[in-house]
Design a protein around this motif. Sequence first.
Motif, PDB file in Angstrom:
ATOM      1  N   ILE A  63       0.756  -1.332  -0.198  1.00 17.19           N
ATOM      2  CA  ILE A  63       0.216  -0.044  -0.052  1.00 17.19           C
ATOM      3  C   ILE A  63       0.673   1.213   0.099  1.00 17.19           C
ATOM      4  N   VAL A  64       1.873   1.181   0.862  1.00 18.23           N
ATOM      5  CA  VAL A  64       2.851   2.281   0.926  1.00 18.23           C
ATOM      6  C   VAL A  64       3.692   2.501  -0.496  1.00 18.23           C
ATOM      7  N   ALA A  65       3.957   1.465  -1.084  1.00 16.41           N
ATOM      8  CA  ALA A  65       4.726   1.430  -2.159  1.00 16.41           C
ATOM      9  C   ALA A  65       3.855   1.915  -3.472  1.00 16.41           C
ATOM     10  N   GLU A  66       2.658   1.746  -3.435  1.00 21.61           N
ATOM     11  CA  GLU A  66       1.680   2.249  -4.581  1.00 21.61           C
ATOM     12  C   GLU A  66       1.529   3.633  -4.134  1.00 21.61           C
ATOM     13  N   ALA A 135       8.132  -3.521 -15.995  1.00 20.28           N
ATOM     14  CA  ALA A 135       8.547  -2.101 -16.091  1.00 20.28           C
ATOM     15  C   ALA A 135       7.381  -1.160 -16.188  1.00 20.28           C
ATOM     16  N   ILE A 136       6.401  -1.349 -16.805  1.00 19.37           N
ATOM     17  CA  ILE A 136       5.285  -0.534 -17.058  1.00 19.37           C
ATOM     18  C   ILE A 136       4.741  -0.570 -15.588  1.00 19.37           C
ATOM     19  N   PRO A 153      -2.544  -6.748 -13.929  1.00 20.38           N
ATOM     20  CA  PRO A 153      -3.620  -6.033 -13.051  1.00 20.38           C
ATOM     21  C   PRO A 153      -3.355  -4.612 -12.987  1.00 20.38           C
ATOM     22  N   ASP A 154      -1.934  -4.209 -13.104  1.00 21.98           N
ATOM     23  CA  ASP A 154      -1.635  -2.963 -13.156  1.00 21.98           C
ATOM     24  C   ASP A 154      -1.214  -2.431 -14.362  1.00 21.98           C
ATOM     25  N   ARG A 269      -2.390 -10.045 -31.167  1.00 23.06           N
ATOM     26  CA  ARG A 269      -2.560  -8.637 -31.406  1.00 23.06           C
ATOM     27  C   ARG A 269      -1.363  -8.014 -30.784  1.00 23.06           C
ATOM     28  N   SER A 270      -1.068  -6.806 -31.332  1.00 21.84           N
ATOM     29  CA  SER A 270      -0.184  -5.885 -30.749  1.00 21.84           C
ATOM     30  C   SER A 270      -0.871  -5.018 -29.772  1.00 21.84           C
ATOM     31  N   HIS A 271       0.044  -4.533 -28.602  1.00 18.81           N
ATOM     32  CA  HIS A 271      -0.395  -3.748 -27.460  1.00 18.81           C
ATOM     33  C   HIS A 271       0.242  -2.562 -27.249  1.00 18.81           C
ATOM     34  N   LEU A 272      -0.237  -1.405 -26.951  1.00 16.73           N
ATOM     35  CA  LEU A 272       0.303  -0.120 -26.467  1.00 16.73           C
ATOM     36  C   LEU A 272       0.043   0.030 -25.132  1.00 16.73           C
ATOM     37  N   LEU A 273       1.149   0.098 -24.288  1.00 13.07           N
ATOM     38  CA  LEU A 273       0.554  -0.220 -22.775  1.00 13.07           C
ATOM     39  C   LEU A 273       1.045   1.066 -21.995  1.00 13.07           C
ATOM     40  N   LEU A 274       0.220   1.280 -21.074  1.00 14.71           N
ATOM     41  CA  LEU A 274       0.316   2.269 -20.038  1.00 14.71           C
ATOM     42  C   LEU A 274       0.204   1.561 -18.605  1.00 14.71           C
ATOM     43  N   ARG A 275       0.669   2.176 -17.633  1.00 14.70           N
ATOM     44  CA  ARG A 275       0.423   1.773 -16.143  1.00 14.70           C
ATOM     45  C   ARG A 275      -1.007   2.048 -15.836  1.00 14.70           C
ATOM     46  N   ALA A 276      -1.860   1.279 -15.302  1.00 12.37           N
ATOM     47  CA  ALA A 276      -3.320   1.750 -14.754  1.00 12.37           C
ATOM     48  C   ALA A 276      -3.177   2.830 -13.849  1.00 12.37           C
ATOM     49  N   GLY A 277      -4.231   3.693 -14.417  1.00 15.57           N
ATOM     50  CA  GLY A 277      -4.319   4.971 -13.584  1.00 15.57           C
ATOM     51  C   GLY A 277      -3.057   6.106 -13.764  1.00 15.57           C
ATOM     52  N   ARG A 278      -2.294   5.761 -14.639  1.00 16.74           N
ATOM     53  CA  ARG A 278      -1.187   6.598 -14.765  1.00 16.74           C
ATOM     54  C   ARG A 278      -1.579   7.968 -15.814  1.00 16.74           C
ATOM     55  N   ARG A 279      -1.209   8.954 -15.143  1.00 13.64           N
ATOM     56  CA  ARG A 279      -1.213  10.247 -16.213  1.00 13.64           C
ATOM     57  C   ARG A 279      -0.171  10.643 -16.733  1.00 13.64           C
TER      58      ARG A 279
END
Length: 302
Positions: A63-66, A135-136, A153-154, A269-279
Motif C-alpha cells: 500500500i505504501v509503495a503504491e 517495467a510498466i 492487473p496494473d 494482437r499488438s498492444h500499446l501499454l500504460l500503467r493503470a491509472g497513470r497520467r
Amino acid sequence: MQDRALRYLLAVIRAGSVRAAAETLNVAASAVSRQIIDLEAEVGQPLIERLPRGVVPTEAGRIVAEHAQREADERLLLEDRLSRLRGVQQGTVRIWCGGGFVADLMEHGLASFSEHYGGVGYKITLGTTDGILAAIAQGDADIGMAYNPQAHPDVRSVVTARQPLFAIVPPDHPLKSGGAPVPLRTFAAEPVALFPPDHGLRQMIGRVEANEGFHLGGRLETASFDLHRRFIAQGLGVGFLPHFVVADEVASGAMRAIALRDALLSEARSHLLLRAGRRLPEASRRLLNHLAQHMHAFQNVP
C-alpha cells in the motif's frame, strides 16, 4: 512521509533486497535500512518481510509503495507543467518494447515525431513480454509495446490491433500469397527460422505444433528479428513474423506474407501499454498518440 524514505522503499521492493537497492541508489546499505526502519516506525507496521534470500513487501508495504509510486508520478507531472509554462517542449520518454517493434518505432514513429518535437529525448529498452509488463507496472517505463501479452492487473492496453503471425517467404516461393490461409503444418518439410524456446513467438508456434502433432524443421535459431529478415531475404527459408515487422519489405515486393489458418496465430494482437491509472507528462502523451496513429504495429491487419 519523507520522499527519500519512500524512494528507498520502492527501490528495495523492486530490487528484492536491501543490498541490491543500495547498489542501485549508490548509497550504503545501512542508510537504506535506516530509512526503512524509520518509515516502518512512522507507519506502525512492518513494510517488508525479510527472507533468507531477500525481502518481499507486506500488505502494508504494498500500500505504501503504491502511494510512493503515485507521488513520483505526480512530481513528474508537476515538473512537466512548470516546464510548459516556460514554453519548454522537452523531456525524456522511457519506452520498453520487444525487438520486433524497433524498426517500426524508429522509421514510422520517432522519425516523424522528432520533426515537430526536437527537444524530446528517448530511452529505449528491449525486453521480454514479462519484463515489459513489469517495467510498466513498476513505473520504470512510460510507454510499453508488446505482442500478445497476458493480462496484468496494473497495466492497461490503450491501443490493441489485430496483427496475425504470417509465414514470411522469399518472392519466388511456390505458395501464392493472397489466397486462402494455410495451416502452419504446410511448412513442416521446409527450412525455417525459429526463435529460441523461451521466446513468446516460439512458444505460440510450439503450442500449434503440439496441438497438431508435427514439428517444424528449424535451420536457423536466433532471437534477432533482423537475422530472421535476412534469412528470408537471402532465400534460405521461411520465417514466421507479425506483418508489421516486415511491412516495408512486403510492400516493396522483397518478401511475401502468407496468411496462417491456425486460430492461435491468426488472432494475435499488438498492444500499446500504460500503467493503470497513470497520467502521462505532455511529451509522453503526445508521443503515445503519435505512435498509435503512425506505427504499422497498431493498425489492424484485415
